[in-house]
Design a protein around this motif. Sequence first.
Motif, PDB file in Angstrom:
ATOM      1  N   ARG A  78      -4.336 -10.250 -14.099  1.00 31.58           N
ATOM      2  CA  ARG A  78      -5.190 -11.240 -13.429  1.00 31.58           C
ATOM      3  C   ARG A  78      -4.455 -11.977 -12.317  1.00 31.58           C
ATOM      4  NH1 ARG A  78      -4.221 -11.810 -18.478  1.00 31.58           N
ATOM      5  NH2 ARG A  78      -6.137 -11.074 -19.392  1.00 31.58           N
ATOM      6  N   VAL A  79      -5.256 -12.504 -11.406  1.00 34.16           N
ATOM      7  CA  VAL A  79      -4.701 -13.336 -10.334  1.00 34.16           C
ATOM      8  C   VAL A  79      -5.692 -14.461 -10.063  1.00 34.16           C
ATOM      9  CG1 VAL A  79      -5.713 -12.020  -8.394  1.00 34.16           C
ATOM     10  CG2 VAL A  79      -3.629 -13.347  -8.042  1.00 34.16           C
ATOM     11  N   THR A  80      -5.161 -15.666  -9.801  1.00 39.78           N
ATOM     12  CA  THR A  80      -6.011 -16.788  -9.412  1.00 39.78           C
ATOM     13  C   THR A  80      -5.952 -16.899  -7.893  1.00 39.78           C
ATOM     14  OG1 THR A  80      -5.641 -17.897 -11.513  1.00 39.78           O
ATOM     15  CG2 THR A  80      -6.415 -19.264  -9.698  1.00 39.78           C
ATOM     16  N   LEU A  81      -7.126 -16.921  -7.289  1.00 38.03           N
ATOM     17  CA  LEU A  81      -7.212 -16.844  -5.826  1.00 38.03           C
ATOM     18  C   LEU A  81      -6.884 -18.192  -5.199  1.00 38.03           C
ATOM     19  CD1 LEU A  81     -10.496 -14.796  -5.970  1.00 38.03           C
ATOM     20  CD2 LEU A  81      -8.224 -13.895  -5.370  1.00 38.03           C
ATOM     21  N   GLN A  82      -5.966 -18.176  -4.248  1.00 37.05           N
ATOM     22  CA  GLN A  82      -5.467 -19.420  -3.648  1.00 37.05           C
ATOM     23  C   GLN A  82      -6.005 -19.652  -2.235  1.00 37.05           C
ATOM     24  OE1 GLN A  82      -3.529 -21.171  -5.613  1.00 37.05           O
ATOM     25  NE2 GLN A  82      -2.486 -19.744  -6.989  1.00 37.05           N
ATOM     26  N   HIS A  83      -6.373 -18.559  -1.559  1.00 35.37           N
ATOM     27  CA  HIS A  83      -6.746 -18.706  -0.142  1.00 35.37           C
ATOM     28  C   HIS A  83      -8.118 -18.104   0.129  1.00 35.37           C
ATOM     29  CE1 HIS A  83      -2.479 -19.498   0.216  1.00 35.37           C
ATOM     30  NE2 HIS A  83      -2.209 -18.294  -0.268  1.00 35.37           N
ATOM     31  N   PRO A  84      -8.890 -18.755   1.017  1.00 33.93           N
ATOM     32  CA  PRO A  84     -10.168 -18.146   1.408  1.00 33.93           C
ATOM     33  C   PRO A  84      -9.953 -16.954   2.346  1.00 33.93           C
ATOM     34  CG  PRO A  84      -9.819 -20.221   2.594  1.00 33.93           C
ATOM     35  CD  PRO A  84      -8.632 -20.033   1.692  1.00 33.93           C
ATOM     36  N   GLY A  85     -10.953 -16.093   2.392  1.00 29.04           N
ATOM     37  CA  GLY A  85     -10.886 -14.940   3.303  1.00 29.04           C
ATOM     38  C   GLY A  85     -11.185 -13.649   2.562  1.00 29.04           C
ATOM     39  N   ASP A  86     -11.392 -12.577   3.320  1.00 32.31           N
ATOM     40  CA  ASP A  86     -11.618 -11.258   2.715  1.00 32.31           C
ATOM     41  C   ASP A  86     -10.275 -10.592   2.446  1.00 32.31           C
ATOM     42  OD1 ASP A  86     -14.280 -11.681   2.933  1.00 32.31           O
ATOM     43  OD2 ASP A  86     -14.627 -10.276   4.584  1.00 32.31           O
ATOM     44  N   VAL A  87     -10.098 -10.123   1.236  1.00 34.92           N
ATOM     45  CA  VAL A  87      -8.844  -9.436   0.896  1.00 34.92           C
ATOM     46  C   VAL A  87      -9.154  -8.004   0.466  1.00 34.92           C
ATOM     47  CG1 VAL A  87      -6.726  -9.514  -0.472  1.00 34.92           C
ATOM     48  CG2 VAL A  87      -7.967 -11.636  -0.004  1.00 34.92           C
ATOM     49  N   ASP A  88      -8.611  -7.051   1.196  1.00 31.92           N
ATOM     50  CA  ASP A  88      -8.688  -5.658   0.761  1.00 31.92           C
ATOM     51  C   ASP A  88      -7.504  -5.393  -0.139  1.00 31.92           C
ATOM     52  OD1 ASP A  88     -10.995  -4.665   2.136  1.00 31.92           O
ATOM     53  OD2 ASP A  88      -9.867  -4.894   4.007  1.00 31.92           O
ATOM     54  N   TYR A  89      -7.747  -4.653  -1.207  1.00 29.84           N
ATOM     55  CA  TYR A  89      -6.636  -4.328  -2.092  1.00 29.84           C
ATOM     56  C   TYR A  89      -6.698  -2.872  -2.528  1.00 29.84           C
ATOM     57  CZ  TYR A  89      -9.804  -4.895  -6.149  1.00 29.84           C
ATOM     58  OH  TYR A  89     -10.815  -4.770  -7.055  1.00 29.84           O
ATOM     59  N   PHE A  90      -5.582  -2.392  -3.070  1.00 35.86           N
ATOM     60  CA  PHE A  90      -5.495  -0.986  -3.489  1.00 35.86           C
ATOM     61  C   PHE A  90      -4.529  -0.883  -4.661  1.00 35.86           C
ATOM     62  CE2 PHE A  90      -1.282   0.343  -1.725  1.00 35.86           C
ATOM     63  CZ  PHE A  90      -0.951  -0.833  -1.072  1.00 35.86           C
ATOM     64  N   CYS A  91      -4.435   0.325  -5.227  1.00 40.88           N
ATOM     65  CA  CYS A  91      -3.455   0.582  -6.289  1.00 40.88           C
ATOM     66  C   CYS A  91      -2.252   1.264  -5.647  1.00 40.88           C
ATOM     67  CB  CYS A  91      -4.072   1.474  -7.371  1.00 40.88           C
ATOM     68  SG  CYS A  91      -2.848   2.147  -8.529  1.00 40.88           S
ATOM     69  N   ARG A  92      -1.056   0.699  -5.830  1.00 41.22           N
ATOM     70  CA  ARG A  92       0.137   1.283  -5.212  1.00 41.22           C
ATOM     71  C   ARG A  92       0.444   2.678  -5.765  1.00 41.22           C
ATOM     72  NH1 ARG A  92       4.526  -0.992  -6.765  1.00 41.22           N
ATOM     73  NH2 ARG A  92       3.691  -2.714  -7.971  1.00 41.22           N
ATOM     74  N   PHE A  93       0.098   2.908  -7.039  1.00 39.64           N
ATOM     75  CA  PHE A  93       0.401   4.208  -7.646  1.00 39.64           C
ATOM     76  C   PHE A  93      -0.624   5.270  -7.260  1.00 39.64           C
ATOM     77  CE2 PHE A  93       1.890   1.334 -11.346  1.00 39.64           C
ATOM     78  CZ  PHE A  93       3.068   1.034 -10.674  1.00 39.64           C
ATOM     79  N   HIS A  94      -1.856   4.816  -6.972  1.00 42.88           N
ATOM     80  CA  HIS A  94      -2.953   5.735  -6.631  1.00 42.88           C
ATOM     81  C   HIS A  94      -3.720   5.110  -5.467  1.00 42.88           C
ATOM     82  CE1 HIS A  94      -2.163   5.713 -11.045  1.00 42.88           C
ATOM     83  NE2 HIS A  94      -1.956   6.990 -10.806  1.00 42.88           N
ATOM     84  N   PRO A  95      -3.183   5.279  -4.237  1.00 48.68           N
ATOM     85  CA  PRO A  95      -3.777   4.553  -3.100  1.00 48.68           C
ATOM     86  C   PRO A  95      -5.203   4.981  -2.788  1.00 48.68           C
ATOM     87  CG  PRO A  95      -1.601   5.476  -2.554  1.00 48.68           C
ATOM     88  CD  PRO A  95      -2.018   6.092  -3.847  1.00 48.68           C
ATOM     89  N   ASN A  96      -5.719   6.012  -3.479  1.00 48.77           N
ATOM     90  CA  ASN A  96      -7.130   6.369  -3.309  1.00 48.77           C
ATOM     91  C   ASN A  96      -8.049   5.361  -4.012  1.00 48.77           C
ATOM     92  OD1 ASN A  96      -5.933   7.393  -5.671  1.00 48.77           O
ATOM     93  ND2 ASN A  96      -7.331   9.133  -5.854  1.00 48.77           N
ATOM     94  N   MET A  97      -7.472   4.430  -4.772  1.00 45.78           N
ATOM     95  CA  MET A  97      -8.253   3.367  -5.420  1.00 45.78           C
ATOM     96  C   MET A  97      -8.240   2.130  -4.525  1.00 45.78           C
ATOM     97  SD  MET A  97      -6.632   3.667  -9.233  1.00 45.78           S
ATOM     98  CE  MET A  97      -7.513   2.247  -9.872  1.00 45.78           C
ATOM     99  N   THR A  98      -9.417   1.696  -4.082  1.00 36.97           N
ATOM    100  CA  THR A  98      -9.468   0.529  -3.193  1.00 36.97           C
ATOM    101  C   THR A  98     -10.588  -0.422  -3.612  1.00 36.97           C
ATOM    102  OG1 THR A  98     -10.943   1.678  -1.654  1.00 36.97           O
ATOM    103  CG2 THR A  98      -8.598   1.837  -1.198  1.00 36.97           C
ATOM    104  N   GLY A  99     -10.414  -1.682  -3.272  1.00 32.86           N
ATOM    105  CA  GLY A  99     -11.422  -2.695  -3.560  1.00 32.86           C
ATOM    106  C   GLY A  99     -11.333  -3.831  -2.566  1.00 32.86           C
ATOM    107  N   ARG A 100     -12.295  -4.768  -2.665  1.00 34.44           N
ATOM    108  CA  ARG A 100     -12.297  -5.908  -1.742  1.00 34.44           C
ATOM    109  C   ARG A 100     -12.804  -7.158  -2.466  1.00 34.44           C
ATOM    110  NH1 ARG A 100     -15.034  -6.502   4.211  1.00 34.44           N
ATOM    111  NH2 ARG A 100     -13.054  -5.589   4.788  1.00 34.44           N
TER     112      ARG A 100
END
Lengths: 105, 173
Positions: A78-100
């Motif tokens: 888990r992570v608690t969000l500290q900043h506003p804005g759109d954040v794209d994220y991915f899995c470092r081990f499987h970069p074909n996994m992405t989210g926003r």
Amino acid sequence: VGSRLAGLALLGALGIVPPAVAGETIQVTIDKLKFDPPQVSAHVGDTIEWVSRDFVAHTATARNNDWDVAIPAKGAGRVTLQHPGDVDYFCRFHPNMTGRISVEP
Amino acid sequence: MRLMLIAAGAVLALTVAGAIAGDAKPNDAQIAHIAYTAGQIDITTAELALQKSKNKDVRDFAENMVRDHTAVNEQALALVKKLNVTPEDNDTSKALVKQADAKRAELAKLEGAAFDKAYADNEVAYHKTVNNALETVLIPTASNAELKDLLSTGLKIFQGHEQHAEHVAQSLK
């Protein structure tokens, strides 16, 4: 409640910003290498919790380097969000996994 | 080097394709053996990288390969046990092992940055080849639904590895 509000008002009057009142926890499931839902909206102070059904470890890593969350096999992170804005994220081990995550103030 | 890798990939793709071109398509016991063997090969090559490389990106990648392929192969072993299937050695598995042994001997002679680059490039090529075989031959041919499902999840994991390997190879240029 009254005294709590009065307390907050006092802190406000003193120019002290109280810590975000316990934000929501928003769950994102990981199943067969997919973040589900792939896009979520949240507010600053909310916590994103990734719960994995996969038998391999993953990460949720923000492209802006804000956070890098380890998600063990069949585990959670888990992570608690500290900043506003759109954040794209991915899995470092499987970069074909992405989210926003769209973080509102 | 690049041409050799592409050629090696083409040979493997032909070998895997050839395995079903004949009268007998690979059965589930053979498919399980091929998939398991492909995973073991990548683990052994990653162990070589962990012995030889000092590059953090390369080592992190190799550790991921050991961890993920071990996890996939544990699932595969549990499944064949449940289905009461004994993985069956076959020409495709043998060709994979032979080719991987030759490639590993080649890599073992390299040191430092030359090793890192050759390892990363080989991981890109190897995952491309295995993913192609899974997509075009092994998954469509598998008859058991649970085996098909595990191979499909494996393919997604290995497609992730292919992209990860591309990032590592890119960072070494």
